[in-house]
Design an enzyme around this catalytic site. Structure first.
Site, PDB file in Angstrom:
ATOM      1  N   ASP A   7      -1.130   1.124  -6.730  1.00 25.02           N
ATOM      2  CA  ASP A   7      -0.739   1.488  -5.355  1.00 25.02           C
ATOM      3  C   ASP A   7      -1.714   0.824  -4.393  1.00 25.02           C
ATOM      4  O   ASP A   7      -2.812   0.404  -4.776  1.00 25.02           O
ATOM      5  CB  ASP A   7      -0.779   3.012  -5.159  1.00 25.02           C
ATOM      6  CG  ASP A   7      -0.341   3.411  -3.742  1.00 25.02           C
ATOM      7  OD1 ASP A   7       0.638   2.820  -3.230  1.00 25.02           O
ATOM      8  OD2 ASP A   7      -0.985   4.278  -3.130  1.00 25.02           O
ATOM      9  N   SER A   8      -1.312   0.788  -3.133  1.00 23.54           N
ATOM     10  CA  SER A   8      -2.191   0.239  -2.097  1.00 23.54           C
ATOM     11  C   SER A   8      -3.397   1.156  -1.855  1.00 23.54           C
ATOM     12  O   SER A   8      -4.392   0.725  -1.300  1.00 23.54           O
ATOM     13  CB  SER A   8      -1.395   0.076  -0.804  1.00 23.54           C
ATOM     14  OG  SER A   8      -0.819   1.317  -0.446  1.00 23.54           O
ATOM     15  N   CYS A  70       4.147   2.204  -5.526  1.00 22.16           N
ATOM     16  CA  CYS A  70       4.099   1.944  -4.085  1.00 22.16           C
ATOM     17  C   CYS A  70       5.463   1.394  -3.692  1.00 22.16           C
ATOM     18  O   CYS A  70       5.920   0.391  -4.258  1.00 22.16           O
ATOM     19  CB  CYS A  70       3.005   0.918  -3.784  1.00 22.16           C
ATOM     20  SG  CYS A  70       2.940   0.423  -2.055  1.00 22.16           S
ATOM     21  N   GLU A 150      -4.412   9.909   3.593  1.00 18.62           N
ATOM     22  CA  GLU A 150      -5.688   9.318   3.147  1.00 18.62           C
ATOM     23  C   GLU A 150      -6.873  10.146   3.666  1.00 18.62           C
ATOM     24  O   GLU A 150      -7.914  10.226   3.037  1.00 18.62           O
ATOM     25  CB  GLU A 150      -5.815   7.862   3.643  1.00 18.62           C
ATOM     26  CG  GLU A 150      -4.795   6.898   3.031  1.00 18.62           C
ATOM     27  CD  GLU A 150      -5.227   6.253   1.712  1.00 18.62           C
ATOM     28  OE1 GLU A 150      -6.425   6.141   1.470  1.00 18.62           O
ATOM     29  OE2 GLU A 150      -4.334   5.886   0.922  1.00 18.62           O
ATOM     30  N   CYS A 181       7.653   6.784   0.211  1.00 20.56           N
ATOM     31  CA  CYS A 181       6.289   6.280   0.255  1.00 20.56           C
ATOM     32  C   CYS A 181       5.516   7.237  -0.640  1.00 20.56           C
ATOM     33  O   CYS A 181       5.661   8.464  -0.516  1.00 20.56           O
ATOM     34  CB  CYS A 181       5.752   6.330   1.682  1.00 20.56           C
ATOM     35  SG  CYS A 181       3.979   5.998   1.764  1.00 20.56           S
ATOM     36  N   HIS A 183       2.656   8.176  -0.774  1.00 22.20           N
ATOM     37  CA  HIS A 183       1.703   9.093  -0.138  1.00 22.20           C
ATOM     38  C   HIS A 183       2.374  10.419   0.234  1.00 22.20           C
ATOM     39  O   HIS A 183       1.716  11.441   0.368  1.00 22.20           O
ATOM     40  CB  HIS A 183       1.132   8.482   1.143  1.00 22.20           C
ATOM     41  CG  HIS A 183       0.068   7.458   0.913  1.00 22.20           C
ATOM     42  ND1 HIS A 183       0.305   6.268   0.263  1.00 22.20           N
ATOM     43  CD2 HIS A 183      -1.252   7.448   1.249  1.00 22.20           C
ATOM     44  CE1 HIS A 183      -0.824   5.566   0.216  1.00 22.20           C
ATOM     45  NE2 HIS A 183      -1.782   6.258   0.808  1.00 22.20           N
TER      46      HIS A 183
END
Ligand code: DGL
Length: 246
Positions: A7-8, A70, A150, A181, A183
């Site tokens: 993932d990023s 991702c 994050e 996404c 996240h």
């Protein structure tokens, strides 16, 4: 089997969590490009370049399979990653669309896709859903949720204001909300509270496990997987977040 998960940033931990619960892999190597997150605001060439660099890392780690945890990378770089790898590379978008097909019987269902700007611009979900016969689809870029996650902002007033900012002008109440996404599963409970219990949330991690079950013959392992974390910046922060979330 040795699995790579890319993932990023930290969002792919939501997919890793589902994979660990499924108990298919003896070893999992997680790599988050935390130095360069977010990918979702970058152009296609940059996303491809960063993804190919990550692929080199996983080649050195000798993984047997790579999960692209991702959506942004899955939308832009999946084909090129596959062409450059000698092991299966699996993205989250096809899995998400399969999960929608599986859980929504009514083609008339209203579907809201929330994702990064890059994923929305690719229209990968919309095209896949249209092909599957769904037609009430709205795609919305909700990129602010990425830095919030994050930062560990997973509930509360600030997050609810962001929900109002993005969703107050919606033309329908969704029957399904695709968390496009990785996240976003981390704010799933807050989103569920916001939209109400009737909205079905589609989660990339659960979708990928479902797809692996359907398409690969993976035997269950008896012990816990060994997980190794790598990041392009501040791996300790990633490990700390992983400890909290997994
Ligand atoms: N986790 C990434 C995704 O699923 C997005 C975060 C980013 O913008 O890098 O699209």
């Amino acid at each position: 089997m040795r699995l790579g998960v890319f993932d990023s940033g930290v969002g792919g931990l939501s997919v890793l969590k589902s994979l660990l619960q499924a108990k298919f892999f003896k070893e999992c190597i997680y790599y988050g490009d935390t130095a360069r997150v977010p990918y979702g605001v970058k152009d296609k060439e940059t996303i491809i370049k960063f993804s190919l660099e990550a692929l080199d890392f996983f080649k050195k780690e000798k993984v047997d399979m790579l999960i692209i945890a991702c959506n942004t990378v899955s939308a832009y770089a999946l084909e090129i990653l596959r062409a450059n790898a000698s092991f299966p590379v699996i993205g989250v978008i096809d899995a998400g669309i399969l999960a929608v097909k599986n859980s929504l019987k009514n083609k008339d269902s209203k579907i809201l896709v929330i994702a990064t700007q890059a994923t929305v611009n690719s229209h990968a979900y919309k095209q896949g859903l249209l092909k599957s016969g769904f037609f009430h689809i709205e795609e919305k870029a909700t990129g602010l949720f990425v830095p919030m996650v994050e930062e560990g902002i997973l509930k509360g007033k600030f997050l609810n204001s962001a929900f109002d900012y993005y969703f107050s002008g919606l033309s329908f109440k969704p029957d399904a909300l695709i968390l496009a996404c990785t996240h976003f599963p981390l704010i799933a409970q807050s989103l569920q509270n916001y939209f109400g219990e009737k909205t079905k949330l589609i989660h990339s991690g659960e979708a990928i496990v479902w797809q692996l079950n359907q398409e690969y013959t993976l035997a269950k392992i008896q012990q816990e997987s060994i997980v190794k974390f790598y990041a392009s910046s501040d791996v300790e922060k990633l490990k700390k977040i992983a400890k909290l979330w997994l």
